[in-house]
Write an enzyme that holds these catalytic residues in place. Structure first.
Site, mmCIF file in Angstrom:
data_model
loop_
_atom_site.group_PDB
_atom_site.id
_atom_site.type_symbol
_atom_site.label_atom_id
_atom_site.label_comp_id
_atom_site.label_asym_id
_atom_site.label_seq_id
_atom_site.Cartn_x
_atom_site.Cartn_y
_atom_site.Cartn_z
ATOM 1 N N ARG A 87 0.828 -1.218 0.000
ATOM 2 C CA ARG A 87 0.000 0.000 0.000
ATOM 3 C C ARG A 87 0.863 1.269 0.000
ATOM 4 O O ARG A 87 0.494 2.274 -0.601
ATOM 5 C CB ARG A 87 -0.959 0.010 1.187
ATOM 6 C CG ARG A 87 -2.013 -1.058 1.097
ATOM 7 C CD ARG A 87 -2.898 -0.844 -0.131
ATOM 8 N NE ARG A 87 -3.897 -1.894 -0.206
ATOM 9 C CZ ARG A 87 -4.272 -2.498 -1.324
ATOM 10 N NH1 ARG A 87 -3.745 -2.154 -2.469
ATOM 11 N NH2 ARG A 87 -5.186 -3.430 -1.310
ATOM 12 N N GLU A 90 1.893 1.631 -3.464
ATOM 13 C CA GLU A 90 0.741 2.108 -4.221
ATOM 14 C C GLU A 90 0.559 3.623 -4.042
ATOM 15 O O GLU A 90 0.316 4.354 -5.006
ATOM 16 C CB GLU A 90 -0.517 1.371 -3.780
ATOM 17 C CG GLU A 90 -1.770 1.793 -4.506
ATOM 18 C CD GLU A 90 -2.998 1.065 -3.997
ATOM 19 O OE1 GLU A 90 -3.804 0.658 -4.843
ATOM 20 O OE2 GLU A 90 -3.146 0.903 -2.767
ATOM 21 N N SER A 113 16.391 13.591 0.330
ATOM 22 C CA SER A 113 17.335 12.580 0.787
ATOM 23 C C SER A 113 16.655 11.540 1.668
ATOM 24 O O SER A 113 15.808 11.864 2.495
ATOM 25 C CB SER A 113 18.462 13.248 1.588
ATOM 26 O OG SER A 113 19.301 12.279 2.166
#
Length: 146
Positions: A87, A90, A113
């Site tokens: 997730r 995603e 960074s």
């Protein structure tokens, strides 16, 4: 025993002793997220830190020694099928381009960074169901022009 195997030994010992990640973070005097990442094998621990954790968890000498090995990062330490990991990937697939554009507009051409970086995790109460709150903070690094 390698670093990732040591991480699995930490999880098993932590669960067997009924300890929390926060208690282990307090043992090391480090942040919750960094400590959890380190004990799973993805951040460096020195021999003293490995001994501290090993003592609290009752780890054997092999696990303690493995905790002080160099960290393992990247694909080797990641299970992309694990639901939380999936997730998060995603979310980056959906919002990554927008974040790239917003960073570029605000800071210029560069990156955030992941080395000079911190990540905070907290539970956010919500009447519709508690929420997971993540706060990512990374130093802006401009791309070098030569």
């Amino acid at each position: 025993m390698d670093r990732l195997e040591a991480g699995r030994a930490v999880v098993a010992a932590k669960d067997a002793k009924g300890m929390s990640w926060q208690q282990l973070a307090d043992t090391l005097g480090r942040s919750l997220v960094w400590t959890t990442s380190a004990l799973l094998g993805q951040q460096p621990l020195d021999a003293e830190q490995a001994q501290q954790v090993g003592g609290v968890l009752g780890l054997d000498d092999a696990a303690v020694a493995a905790l002080a090995l160099p960290p393992v990062r990247g694909e080797a330490a990641l299970d992309p099928t694990e639901p939380v990991t999936y997730r998060l990937q995603e979310a980056l697939q959906v919002y990554g381009s927008a974040l790239h554009e917003l960073i570029r507009e605000e800071f210029g051409d560069g990156i955030m960074s992941a080395i000079d970086f911190s990540l905070e995790f907290e539970r956010e109460p919500d009447p519709k169901g508690d929420r997971v709150k993540l706060i990512w903070s990374g130093k802006f690094l401009p791309y070098k022009v030569w």
